[in-house]
Write an enzyme that holds these catalytic residues in place. Structure first.
Site, mmCIF file in Angstrom:
data_model
loop_
_atom_site.group_PDB
_atom_site.id
_atom_site.type_symbol
_atom_site.label_atom_id
_atom_site.label_comp_id
_atom_site.label_asym_id
_atom_site.label_seq_id
_atom_site.Cartn_x
_atom_site.Cartn_y
_atom_site.Cartn_z
ATOM 1 N N LYS A 1 2.721 -6.798 10.993
ATOM 2 C CA LYS A 1 4.113 -6.704 10.549
ATOM 3 C C LYS A 1 4.886 -7.929 11.028
ATOM 4 O O LYS A 1 4.484 -8.595 11.983
ATOM 5 C CB LYS A 1 4.758 -5.427 11.108
ATOM 6 C CG LYS A 1 4.263 -4.136 10.450
ATOM 7 C CD LYS A 1 5.007 -2.946 11.011
ATOM 8 C CE LYS A 1 4.682 -1.681 10.230
ATOM 9 N NZ LYS A 1 5.186 -1.738 8.842
ATOM 10 N N ARG B 1 13.471 22.180 3.277
ATOM 11 C CA ARG B 1 14.428 23.019 4.015
ATOM 12 C C ARG B 1 15.856 22.799 3.544
ATOM 13 O O ARG B 1 16.686 23.697 3.631
ATOM 14 C CB ARG B 1 14.336 22.717 5.511
ATOM 15 C CG ARG B 1 13.041 23.189 6.173
ATOM 16 C CD ARG B 1 13.122 22.926 7.665
ATOM 17 N NE ARG B 1 13.441 21.538 7.951
ATOM 18 C CZ ARG B 1 14.003 21.106 9.075
ATOM 19 N NH1 ARG B 1 14.344 21.977 10.013
ATOM 20 N NH2 ARG B 1 14.229 19.829 9.272
ATOM 21 N N LEU C 1 9.347 9.457 0.763
ATOM 22 C CA LEU C 1 8.146 9.286 -0.048
ATOM 23 C C LEU C 1 8.283 9.993 -1.387
ATOM 24 O O LEU C 1 7.935 9.447 -2.435
ATOM 25 C CB LEU C 1 6.922 9.817 0.702
ATOM 26 C CG LEU C 1 5.596 9.710 -0.063
ATOM 27 C CD1 LEU C 1 5.230 8.257 -0.328
ATOM 28 C CD2 LEU C 1 4.475 10.418 0.695
ATOM 29 N N ALA C 2 8.815 11.210 -1.346
ATOM 30 C CA ALA C 2 8.990 11.966 -2.589
ATOM 31 C C ALA C 2 9.963 11.259 -3.520
ATOM 32 O O ALA C 2 9.705 11.116 -4.730
ATOM 33 C CB ALA C 2 9.474 13.381 -2.268
ATOM 34 N N HIS D 1 -6.599 2.083 5.033
ATOM 35 C CA HIS D 1 -6.529 1.186 3.879
ATOM 36 C C HIS D 1 -7.648 0.140 3.877
ATOM 37 O O HIS D 1 -8.428 0.040 2.922
ATOM 38 C CB HIS D 1 -5.188 0.449 3.848
ATOM 39 C CG HIS D 1 -3.998 1.352 3.718
ATOM 40 N ND1 HIS D 1 -4.066 2.593 3.124
ATOM 41 C CD2 HIS D 1 -2.697 1.193 4.088
ATOM 42 C CE1 HIS D 1 -2.868 3.157 3.145
ATOM 43 N NE2 HIS D 1 -2.024 2.328 3.731
ATOM 44 N N HIS E 1 -3.245 5.696 -0.906
ATOM 45 C CA HIS E 1 -2.745 5.097 -2.142
ATOM 46 C C HIS E 1 -3.341 3.722 -2.421
ATOM 47 O O HIS E 1 -3.330 3.269 -3.564
ATOM 48 C CB HIS E 1 -1.205 5.026 -2.126
ATOM 49 C CG HIS E 1 -0.644 3.995 -1.205
ATOM 50 N ND1 HIS E 1 -0.444 4.224 0.145
ATOM 51 C CD2 HIS E 1 -0.220 2.726 -1.436
ATOM 52 C CE1 HIS E 1 0.066 3.148 0.691
ATOM 53 N NE2 HIS E 1 0.216 2.222 -0.231
#
Length: 587
Positions: A436, A145, A116-117, A340, A278
């Site tokens: 999905k 870490r 995600l980052a 969502h 989001h």
């Protein structure tokens, strides 16, 4: 699933095992409650974030950013009562006029080595920098870490950065400038000592300025409280504000969500917690309120008198693809519907708020959620995709994923009918559908209006009056668009009717491009604008609707209806819609 003890009580709380997350994580045990650090949080007097270009930057509610002023933290004296002190390497720096002191923002991405980052948070921060939306002085730290140097972090980040907005400028120069503001600190998520070391590095970058700090928790939920405890007790701002962005999932049900909130509030006030969804930052969801409240043609129609049903549809054309371990502990209802789609429903159905203030809007959303009855099992269809072969290619089933148990009953598809019991929406079915491994990828809001009473042209449509129904569609993704489906005459001799679309296609009308949702939400969090973030009572009301149903599904071990990979989903979804005399608009 792993069981670990809550830091707030001695009773065990169920959380997910870290093996099912791609975020950087750490399993923690019982946590002691630290002595609260004496932190003064000043709520006004800061220079606002604004573009360094010659125009006034506005937050997502349309107000000038310097008009957003909300208190953060646990209290403290006004900035006019005492001088502001910021300790640097060579001792304290004191400002005699804190309201005029130059400020700085330090953004710490906790879990910086996670997907995600890398894919969303760092690119969003760069896009804000590229658009001159960040202050002149800012610092970004990655914390995880993994052992990594500053240069290794920069190399990792640079692989996902793009200059999507305006390619005429020198993109590589902008990237180099941004990357020089990025640093890394390795540490354990539950180590106060490691966060003290982070604090020292932050102070070195902030020296001589009024420090404001934002922590983005891109980590598994079972270590949220550990990180918040360490960040607030050892690395919070001494004089500016400290805010924390928390990623979903916010618990698995009403009880675990309430426990998480209670634990976080041992260290943070509600105003410091920014629960991010989001989807609330997506352009078409943002435009929903504008479309309704600023267009006279729509507002009078926004009720049971003219709207026959509302459909909220989410579909993905791929399966879990290696995320099965995480997904199997949540399922499509928790992953998509409860957050969502329900957030979009609340925005769609709310009454006109008193103002665009965050609390006024969130108050109206909570009223909608509290007007709804908990979802019943008879108004739900669940499915799970199975293996399928087409065109010489084989597609795996959900349980073919090695991280998913062979006997898993976790739904990968769900369709539900919900009702709002108030004067505006009584009797109108709100149909949700999420799945999905379906035939297409997209998200949209469909508003189907009632039939025209005594339609003069009904003989031209035959017995199927649904073909004559007006429909308003907001396509959230991909290819953002708003279109209104109307009936009109086909040119020529004779009377032949056709359905046509009055279409606003965003990529044609606004070719510059649409900011990613994370860009808008990150900027709002820095500015203290909470309108697009979820409040604790709103979260409680949302979980109250779904928790009884989820409990019944798990206790009765209801088997999901199987559907082929790449299909339109279970047949049961069509029967559910027909139960309320509705057809799915996406078909």
């Amino acid at each position: 699933m792993a069981r670990c003890y809550s830091p707030c009580s001695s009773s065990p709380t169920t959380f997910l095992s870290l093996s099912s997350f791609k975020h950087e994580g750490l399993v923690s045990g019982r946590m002691r409650v630290p002595e609260r650090r004496n932190t003064t949080l000043i709520s006004h007097g800061y220079p606002s974030l604004r573009s360094r270009k010659q125009f006034e930057l506005k937050s997502s509610n349309g107000h000038p950013l310097n008009a957003v002023s909300s208190p953060d933290g646990l209290g403290g004296k006004s900035s006019t009562e005492e001088p502001v002190e910021n300790r640097g390497k060579d001792g304290p720096v004191v400002y005699s006029e804190p309201g005029k002191a130059k400020s700085t923002i330090s953004v710490t991405v906790v879990g910086a080595s996670g997907d995600l980052a890398k894919k969303k948070i760092f690119p969003a921060l760069f896009a804000l920098f590229y658009e001159d939306c960040l202050p002149e002085h800012f610092t970004i730290f990655g914390y995880a870490r993994s052992k990594m140097s500053d240069e290794e972090l920069r190399n990792m980040i640079s692989e996902t950065l793009t200059c999507r907005i305006d390619k005429s400028e020198n993109c590589s120069d902008k990237m180099d400038q941004f990357l020089q503001r990025c640093f890394y600190h390795s540490g354990l998520y539950g180590s106060e000592e490691n966060f003290s070391e982070l604090d020292k590095k932050l102070r070195e970058k902030e020296v001589g300025r009024l420090p404001n700090r934002l922590f983005y928790l891109s980590i598994p939920p079972n270590i949220f409280v550990d990180v918040v405890r360490c960040a607030i007790s050892r690395a919070s701002s001494a004089n500016g504000w400290t805010r924390v962005i928390v990623e979903k999932p916010f618990g698995r049900d009403l009880a675990s969500s309430g426990e998480l909130t209670r634990c976080l509030k041992q260290y943070l006030s509600e105003d410091q917690i920014f629960r991010i969804d989001h989807y609330l930052g997506k352009e078409l969801v943002e435009n929903l309120s504008v479309l309704r409240f600023s267009n006279l043609v729509f507002e009078p129609l926004w009720s049971r008198n003219y709207i026959r049903n509302v459909q909220l549809i989410f579909s993905e054309d791929f399966g879990t693809e290696g995320r099965g371990g995480y997904f199997d502990n949540y399922g499509i209802i928790r992953d998509i519907m409860q957050n969502h789609l329900l957030q979009i429903l609340a925005l769609f159905a709310m009454e006109t708020p008193v103002s665009l203030d965050a609390e006024d809007i969130r108050n109206e959303k909570v009223k909608v959620l509290r007007s709804m009855m908990p979802l019943q099992i008879d108004d739900l269809i669940v499915g799970q995709y199975k293996g399928h072969s087409a065109g010489g290619k084989s597609y795996p089933g959900y349980t073919d994923d090695p991280t998913v148990p062979n006997d898993s009953l976790t739904p990968t598809f769900a369709a539900a009918a919900l009702f709002i019991h108030n004067a505006r929406w009584d009797g109108v079915p709100f149909l949700m559908k999420a799945g999905k491994a379906l035939h297409t990828k997209g998200a949209e809001i469909r508003v189907q209006f009632r039939h025209v009473p005594g339609n003069l042209y009904k003989r031209n449509f035959g017995t199927d009056l649904d073909k004559a129904t007006n429909e308003l569609v907001l396509r959230v993704q991909p290819d953002e668009a708003i279109y209104l489906r109307i009936n009109n005459k086909v040119p020529g001799i004779g009377m032949r009717l056709d359905r046509s679309d009055l279409n606003l296609l965003y990529k044609t009308r606004y070719p510059k491009g649409i900011p990613d949702a994370y860009e808008r939400l990150l900027l709002d969090a820095m500015e203290g604008e909470r309108r697009l973030f979820i409040r604790s009572d709103e979260l409680d009301a949302a979980w109250a609707l779904f928790t009884p149903l989820l409990k019944e599904l798990e206790e009765r071990k209801i088997a999901p209806e199987l559907y082929p990979y790449g299909s339109r989903g279970p047949v049961g979804a069509h029967y559910l819609a027909a139960k309320y005399n509705v057809r799915w608009g996406d078909l």
